[in-house]
Design an enzyme around this catalytic site. Structure first.
Site, PDB file in Angstrom:
ATOM      1  N   ALA A 143       3.466  -9.959  10.194  1.00  0.00           N
ATOM      2  CA  ALA A 143       2.832  -8.384  10.446  1.00  0.00           C
ATOM      3  C   ALA A 143       2.439  -8.307  11.868  1.00  0.00           C
ATOM      4  O   ALA A 143       2.609  -7.605  12.487  1.00  0.00           O
ATOM      5  CB  ALA A 143       1.372  -8.294   9.561  1.00  0.00           C
ATOM      6  N   ALA A 144       2.075  -9.892  12.139  1.00  0.00           N
ATOM      7  CA  ALA A 144       1.765  -9.369  13.715  1.00  0.00           C
ATOM      8  C   ALA A 144       2.372  -9.361  15.136  1.00  0.00           C
ATOM      9  O   ALA A 144       2.738  -9.048  16.108  1.00  0.00           O
ATOM     10  CB  ALA A 144       0.907 -10.485  14.137  1.00  0.00           C
TER      11      ALA A 144
ATOM     12  N   ASP B  99      -1.875  -6.155   5.868  1.00  0.00           N
ATOM     13  CA  ASP B  99      -1.281  -7.690   7.010  1.00  0.00           C
ATOM     14  C   ASP B  99      -0.990  -6.600   8.069  1.00  0.00           C
ATOM     15  O   ASP B  99      -1.648  -6.733   8.836  1.00  0.00           O
ATOM     16  CB  ASP B  99      -0.338  -8.334   7.125  1.00  0.00           C
ATOM     17  CG  ASP B  99      -0.510  -9.400   5.525  1.00  0.00           C
ATOM     18  OD1 ASP B  99      -1.362  -9.301   4.669  1.00  0.00           O
ATOM     19  OD2 ASP B  99      -0.140 -10.435   5.519  1.00  0.00           O
TER      20      ASP B  99
ATOM     21  N   GLY C 197      -0.513 -17.288   4.218  1.00  0.00           N
ATOM     22  CA  GLY C 197      -1.151 -15.739   4.613  1.00  0.00           C
ATOM     23  C   GLY C 197      -2.283 -15.458   5.426  1.00  0.00           C
ATOM     24  O   GLY C 197      -3.197 -14.759   5.066  1.00  0.00           O
ATOM     25  N   LEU C 198      -1.768 -15.943   6.685  1.00  0.00           N
ATOM     26  CA  LEU C 198      -2.763 -14.898   7.894  1.00  0.00           C
ATOM     27  C   LEU C 198      -1.196 -13.955   8.526  1.00  0.00           C
ATOM     28  O   LEU C 198      -2.345 -13.458   9.416  1.00  0.00           O
ATOM     29  CB  LEU C 198      -3.090 -16.299   8.809  1.00  0.00           C
ATOM     30  CG  LEU C 198      -3.607 -17.445   8.284  1.00  0.00           C
ATOM     31  CD1 LEU C 198      -3.561 -18.234   9.342  1.00  0.00           C
ATOM     32  CD2 LEU C 198      -4.994 -16.950   7.387  1.00  0.00           C
ATOM     33  N   GLY C 199      -1.055 -13.585   7.972  1.00  0.00           N
ATOM     34  CA  GLY C 199       0.083 -12.376   8.370  1.00  0.00           C
ATOM     35  C   GLY C 199       0.847 -12.194   9.754  1.00  0.00           C
ATOM     36  O   GLY C 199       0.729 -11.828  10.501  1.00  0.00           O
ATOM     37  N   SER C 200       0.952 -14.235  10.030  1.00  0.00           N
ATOM     38  CA  SER C 200       2.257 -14.269  10.757  1.00  0.00           C
ATOM     39  C   SER C 200       3.051 -13.056  11.568  1.00  0.00           C
ATOM     40  O   SER C 200       3.389 -12.469  12.637  1.00  0.00           O
ATOM     41  CB  SER C 200       2.882 -15.591  11.166  1.00  0.00           C
ATOM     42  OG  SER C 200       3.386 -15.947  10.328  1.00  0.00           O
TER      43      SER C 200
HETATM   44  O1  PMV Z   1      -1.576 -14.672   1.137  1.00  0.00           O
HETATM   45  P1  PMV Z   1      -0.982 -13.479   1.586  1.00  0.00           P
HETATM   46  O2  PMV Z   1      -1.576 -12.818   2.599  1.00  0.00           O
HETATM   47  O3  PMV Z   1       0.218 -12.691   1.597  1.00  0.00           O
HETATM   48  O4  PMV Z   1      -1.638 -12.308   0.721  1.00  0.00           O
HETATM   49  C1  PMV Z   1      -1.222 -11.609  -0.856  1.00  0.00           C
HETATM   50  C2  PMV Z   1      -1.990 -11.399  -1.518  1.00  0.00           C
HETATM   51  C3  PMV Z   1      -1.796 -10.465  -2.349  1.00  0.00           C
HETATM   52  O5  PMV Z   1      -2.740  -9.677  -3.162  1.00  0.00           O
HETATM   53  C4  PMV Z   1      -1.503 -11.899  -3.359  1.00  0.00           C
HETATM   54  C5  PMV Z   1      -0.711 -10.122  -2.778  1.00  0.00           C
HETATM   55  C6  PMV Z   1      -0.902  -9.453  -2.020  1.00  0.00           C
HETATM   56  O6  PMV Z   1       0.717  -7.288  -2.257  1.00  0.00           O
HETATM   57  O7  PMV Z   1      -1.775  -7.700  -1.482  1.00  0.00           O
END
Ligand code: PMV
Length: 323
Positions: free
Chosen positions: A91-92, A136, A86-89
């Site tokens: 996208a980075a 992200d 969930g840290l956007g790797s």
């Molecule tokens: O864990 P991540 O960064 O992929 O977070 C997803 C965020 C959600 O709101 C759960 C999904 C979305 O598409 O925004």
């Protein structure tokens, strides 16, 4: 040779609610992905032969976006982010790669972070079967603190709009920036559970829960209110109020059944030394985040509780060329 860096991101408020059109607030973090491109006599990535179909983001950026037709490249990638956390790797990686290829193909052009955010989003869409929010990529490209919402958000500066036709219909987002006061004297400490965070499954689980138990819509509404309060507190530099909003957000995310025993254990472990703490991102696994003025103690508490810590400032600089 060209080197580019793009930061990862952490969602402070609004995960899951953003899927239903409410705002989400994310900040760029210090750690991210670095890409180094060197002209070579064969195409390689991380020392292995580069096969385009195994790297859809990268081949989209090279071929579809920049129409690269130069000599083969040696591509080296180094990441300071936990992946699938969930840290956007990813996208980075898209942003750092785009910046590097742009510098290589158009050496005299300035790096345009909005253009890179759009390119990065398109690359994510390409790699994720037509579904990707711009959160992200926009946060990693623009840096600082970003709000992504169905509507323009009060108190934030509108930067650009994004839209996407997904398999479920058209989605539209407005991307805004929030100026964080320069005097913010606190840190984020992320704690990785070591378990991958299955975003698609978690989002689908919330949809099923809302159908089964419509009273849970109250949690979504509450998250939207908490996000607005958190945003106001952030803009004013009122860190205690930001922390309280993070705690309140975690309770609502628990009610939406996206936390886990591992995330809850890390959140509990850091509370004595934190202004606030919550899971960040989709949940199920992945990371929690604490806001604190004692980052080392929080990092130790996370380690003792079985997690892996990562300390960051709030709202790092966005994508950039290093050399
Ligand atoms: O864990 P991540 O960064 O992929 O977070 C997803 C965020 C959600 O709101 C759960 C999904 C979305 O598409 O925004």
């Amino acid at each position: 040779m060209v080197r580019a860096f793009a930061p990862g991101k952490c969602i402070l408020f609004g995960e899951h609610a953003v899927v239903y059109g409410h705002p989400a607030v994310a900040v760029a973090i210090d750690s991210g992905v670095e890409v180094e491109l060197t002209e070579s006599d064969s195409w390689t990535i991380e020392g292995m032969s580069f096969e385009a179909h195994r790297h859809p983001h990268i081949s989209h950026i090279l071929n579809d976006v920049f129409g690269y037709d130069g000599v083969p490249l040696r591509m080296e990638i180094s990441s300071g982010l936990f992946s699938a956390a969930g840290l956007g790797s990813s996208a980075a990686l898209s942003n750092a790669m785009s910046a590097a290829v742009q510098r290589l193909t158009h050496p005299d052009d300035e790096i345009d972070s909005v253009q890179l955010a759009r390119i990065g989003h398109a690359a994510e869409v390409k790699a994720q079967a037509g579904r990707a929010s711009p959160t992200d990529t926009a946060t990693s490209a623009l840096g600082g603190c970003v709000v992504v919402s169905g509507d323009i958000v009060e108190g934030a500066e509108h930067v650009f709009d994004a839209s996407l036709v997904t398999p479920e219909g058209e989605r539209k987002w407005s991307i805004c920036k929030v100026n964080l006061p320069p005097e913010i004297d606190a840190w984020l400490v992320l704690g990785f559970t070591g378990i991958g965070s299955p975003t698609g499954e978690m989002v689908a689980g919330v949809a099923r829960l809302l159908e089964r138990d419509p009273s849970k819509h109250a949690d979504m509404e509450a998250i939207a209110r908490i996000t607005q309060a958190g945003l106001t507190a952030l803009g004013a530099g009122n860190l205690e109020a930001v922390g309280m909003a993070m705690d309140a957000c975690h309770v609502r995310l628990q009610s939406l059944e996206v936390s886990s025993p591992e995330l809850d254990a890390l959140v509990e472990a850091v509370r004595p030394h934190s202004l606030g703490a919550k899971l960040t991102g989709a949940g199920g696994g992945g990371c929690m985040v604490a806001l604190t003025d004692e980052p080392q103690r929080v990092a130790e508490a996370i380690e003792v509780a079985g997690g892996t810590p990562l300390i960051s400032r709030l709202g790092a600089e966005g994508v950039r060329i290093l050399a």
